[in-house]
Design a protein around this motif. Structure first.
Motif, PDB file in Angstrom:
ATOM      1  N   ALA A  47      28.198  37.779  45.473  1.00  0.00           N
ATOM      2  CA  ALA A  47      27.681  38.136  46.795  1.00  0.00           C
ATOM      3  C   ALA A  47      28.783  38.785  47.609  1.00  0.00           C
ATOM      4  O   ALA A  47      29.966  38.537  47.397  1.00  0.00           O
ATOM      5  CB  ALA A  47      27.162  36.895  47.510  1.00  0.00           C
ATOM      6  N   SER A  48      28.357  39.608  48.570  1.00  0.00           N
ATOM      7  CA  SER A  48      29.293  40.222  49.516  1.00  0.00           C
ATOM      8  C   SER A  48      29.207  39.449  50.828  1.00  0.00           C
ATOM      9  O   SER A  48      28.297  38.643  51.035  1.00  0.00           O
ATOM     10  CB  SER A  48      28.941  41.689  49.740  1.00  0.00           C
ATOM     11  N   VAL A  49      30.126  39.723  51.724  1.00  0.00           N
ATOM     12  CA  VAL A  49      30.128  39.064  53.032  1.00  0.00           C
ATOM     13  C   VAL A  49      28.789  39.278  53.724  1.00  0.00           C
ATOM     14  O   VAL A  49      28.214  38.351  54.298  1.00  0.00           O
ATOM     15  CB  VAL A  49      31.290  39.573  53.910  1.00  0.00           C
ATOM     16  N   SER A  50      28.265  40.496  53.649  1.00  0.00           N
ATOM     17  CA  SER A  50      26.996  40.789  54.332  1.00  0.00           C
ATOM     18  C   SER A  50      25.829  39.990  53.758  1.00  0.00           C
ATOM     19  O   SER A  50      24.864  39.716  54.460  1.00  0.00           O
ATOM     20  CB  SER A  50      26.693  42.287  54.280  1.00  0.00           C
ATOM     21  N   ASP A  51      25.919  39.587  52.484  1.00  0.00           N
ATOM     22  CA  ASP A  51      24.876  38.754  51.883  1.00  0.00           C
ATOM     23  C   ASP A  51      24.939  37.311  52.393  1.00  0.00           C
ATOM     24  O   ASP A  51      23.964  36.578  52.271  1.00  0.00           O
ATOM     25  CB  ASP A  51      25.030  38.710  50.357  1.00  0.00           C
ATOM     26  N   HIS A  66      36.617  32.174  55.390  1.00  0.00           N
ATOM     27  CA  HIS A  66      36.314  31.132  54.402  1.00  0.00           C
ATOM     28  C   HIS A  66      36.420  31.669  52.974  1.00  0.00           C
ATOM     29  O   HIS A  66      36.941  30.980  52.083  1.00  0.00           O
ATOM     30  CB  HIS A  66      34.921  30.551  54.650  1.00  0.00           C
ATOM     31  N   LEU A  67      35.948  32.884  52.746  1.00  0.00           N
ATOM     32  CA  LEU A  67      36.044  33.485  51.412  1.00  0.00           C
ATOM     33  C   LEU A  67      37.499  33.688  51.003  1.00  0.00           C
ATOM     34  O   LEU A  67      37.854  33.482  49.838  1.00  0.00           O
ATOM     35  CB  LEU A  67      35.282  34.815  51.373  1.00  0.00           C
ATOM     36  N   GLY A  74      41.841  29.790  44.279  1.00  0.00           N
ATOM     37  CA  GLY A  74      41.514  30.051  42.881  1.00  0.00           C
ATOM     38  C   GLY A  74      40.085  29.700  42.510  1.00  0.00           C
ATOM     39  O   GLY A  74      39.743  29.645  41.330  1.00  0.00           O
ATOM     40  N   LEU A  75      39.227  29.477  43.506  1.00  0.00           N
ATOM     41  CA  LEU A  75      37.845  29.093  43.235  1.00  0.00           C
ATOM     42  C   LEU A  75      36.901  30.289  43.162  1.00  0.00           C
ATOM     43  O   LEU A  75      35.825  30.196  42.576  1.00  0.00           O
ATOM     44  CB  LEU A  75      37.357  28.123  44.319  1.00  0.00           C
ATOM     45  N   LEU A  76      37.299  31.401  43.770  1.00  0.00           N
ATOM     46  CA  LEU A  76      36.498  32.619  43.751  1.00  0.00           C
ATOM     47  C   LEU A  76      37.332  33.789  43.254  1.00  0.00           C
ATOM     48  O   LEU A  76      38.548  33.808  43.419  1.00  0.00           O
ATOM     49  CB  LEU A  76      36.005  32.972  45.166  1.00  0.00           C
ATOM     50  N   GLU A  77      36.649  34.751  42.668  1.00  0.00           N
ATOM     51  CA  GLU A  77      37.261  36.031  42.319  1.00  0.00           C
ATOM     52  C   GLU A  77      36.684  37.080  43.256  1.00  0.00           C
ATOM     53  O   GLU A  77      35.513  37.012  43.624  1.00  0.00           O
ATOM     54  CB  GLU A  77      36.923  36.421  40.880  1.00  0.00           C
ATOM     55  N   ARG A  78      37.497  38.050  43.609  1.00  0.00           N
ATOM     56  CA  ARG A  78      37.088  39.127  44.512  1.00  0.00           C
ATOM     57  C   ARG A  78      37.145  40.438  43.746  1.00  0.00           C
ATOM     58  O   ARG A  78      38.159  40.762  43.129  1.00  0.00           O
ATOM     59  CB  ARG A  78      38.041  39.168  45.703  1.00  0.00           C
ATOM     60  N   ASP A  79      36.033  41.182  43.774  1.00  0.00           N
ATOM     61  CA  ASP A  79      35.949  42.473  43.094  1.00  0.00           C
ATOM     62  C   ASP A  79      35.608  43.530  44.131  1.00  0.00           C
ATOM     63  O   ASP A  79      34.502  43.544  44.672  1.00  0.00           O
ATOM     64  CB  ASP A  79      34.877  42.420  42.004  1.00  0.00           C
ATOM     65  N   LYS A  80      36.575  44.394  44.440  1.00  0.00           N
ATOM     66  CA  LYS A  80      36.373  45.437  45.454  1.00  0.00           C
ATOM     67  C   LYS A  80      35.713  46.639  44.798  1.00  0.00           C
ATOM     68  O   LYS A  80      36.194  47.153  43.787  1.00  0.00           O
ATOM     69  CB  LYS A  80      37.719  45.833  46.060  1.00  0.00           C
ATOM     70  N   ALA A  85      33.369  44.255  49.028  1.00  0.00           N
ATOM     71  CA  ALA A  85      34.002  43.299  48.115  1.00  0.00           C
ATOM     72  C   ALA A  85      32.943  42.284  47.724  1.00  0.00           C
ATOM     73  O   ALA A  85      32.180  41.802  48.569  1.00  0.00           O
ATOM     74  CB  ALA A  85      35.175  42.599  48.789  1.00  0.00           C
ATOM     75  N   TYR A  86      32.874  41.989  46.444  1.00  0.00           N
ATOM     76  CA  TYR A  86      31.917  41.024  45.919  1.00  0.00           C
ATOM     77  C   TYR A  86      32.681  39.816  45.394  1.00  0.00           C
ATOM     78  O   TYR A  86      33.711  39.965  44.735  1.00  0.00           O
ATOM     79  CB  TYR A  86      31.061  41.652  44.820  1.00  0.00           C
ATOM     80  N   TYR A  87      32.140  38.650  45.681  1.00  0.00           N
ATOM     81  CA  TYR A  87      32.791  37.394  45.309  1.00  0.00           C
ATOM     82  C   TYR A  87      31.952  36.675  44.274  1.00  0.00           C
ATOM     83  O   TYR A  87      30.721  36.653  44.357  1.00  0.00           O
ATOM     84  CB  TYR A  87      32.953  36.509  46.548  1.00  0.00           C
ATOM     85  N   SER A  88      32.634  36.069  43.298  1.00  0.00           N
ATOM     86  CA  SER A  88      31.964  35.267  42.278  1.00  0.00           C
ATOM     87  C   SER A  88      32.820  34.031  41.996  1.00  0.00           C
ATOM     88  O   SER A  88      34.032  34.027  42.223  1.00  0.00           O
ATOM     89  CB  SER A  88      31.742  36.077  40.999  1.00  0.00           C
ATOM     90  N   LEU A  89      32.156  32.986  41.509  1.00  0.00           N
ATOM     91  CA  LEU A  89      32.860  31.741  41.200  1.00  0.00           C
ATOM     92  C   LEU A  89      33.742  31.906  39.976  1.00  0.00           C
ATOM     93  O   LEU A  89      33.426  32.689  39.076  1.00  0.00           O
ATOM     94  CB  LEU A  89      31.861  30.621  40.918  1.00  0.00           C
TER      95      LEU A  89
END
Length: 113
Positions: A47-51, A66-67, A74-80, A85-89
């Motif tokens: 998900a992205s911040v806007s989601d 928070h993200l 180390g709990l989330l990965e960030r993919d720009k 930017a999209y975050y995943s566990l």
């Protein structure tokens, strides 16, 4: 993540205790726990911040804060991707925390095949 659980009866090293405490501190906020849940349950597992702003009822800067904390722990990965930017566990990080906090006698045993 420390390799030895504080629950196995062996002393945990100071650096490992500090690292684990930082991760647990990142998880100790209800908004952050909800963020992890929302990201995990998103259709693509990201998900992205806007989601995330509307479901949480928080502003974009607050969600981004928070993200960032969850990513640094180390709990989330960030993919720009472009401007988003999209975050995943990070499943291994979540599993490692569960293992560290589960006493060995309570862990499910692995069956031999």
């Amino acid at each position: 993540m420390p390799a030895i659980s504080p629950l196995v009866g062996e002393p945990i090293k100071r650096v490992d205790a500090e690292r684990l405490a930082g991760v647990l501190k990142a998880l100790a906020d209800p908004a952050r726990l909800r963020l992890l849940s929302l990201i995990q349950s998103a259709p693509e597992g990201e998900a992205s911040v806007s989601d995330l702003t509307a479901p949480l009822g928080l502003s974009q800067p607050t969600v981004s804060h928070h993200l960032r904390i969850l990513t640094e722990a180390g709990l989330l990965e960030r993919d720009k991707r472009g401007v988003w930017a999209y975050y995943s566990l990070v499943p291994s990080a979540i599993g490692a925390i569960a293992d560290l906090l589960t006493p060995p006698r309570k862990r499910p045993t692995k069956r031999a095949r």
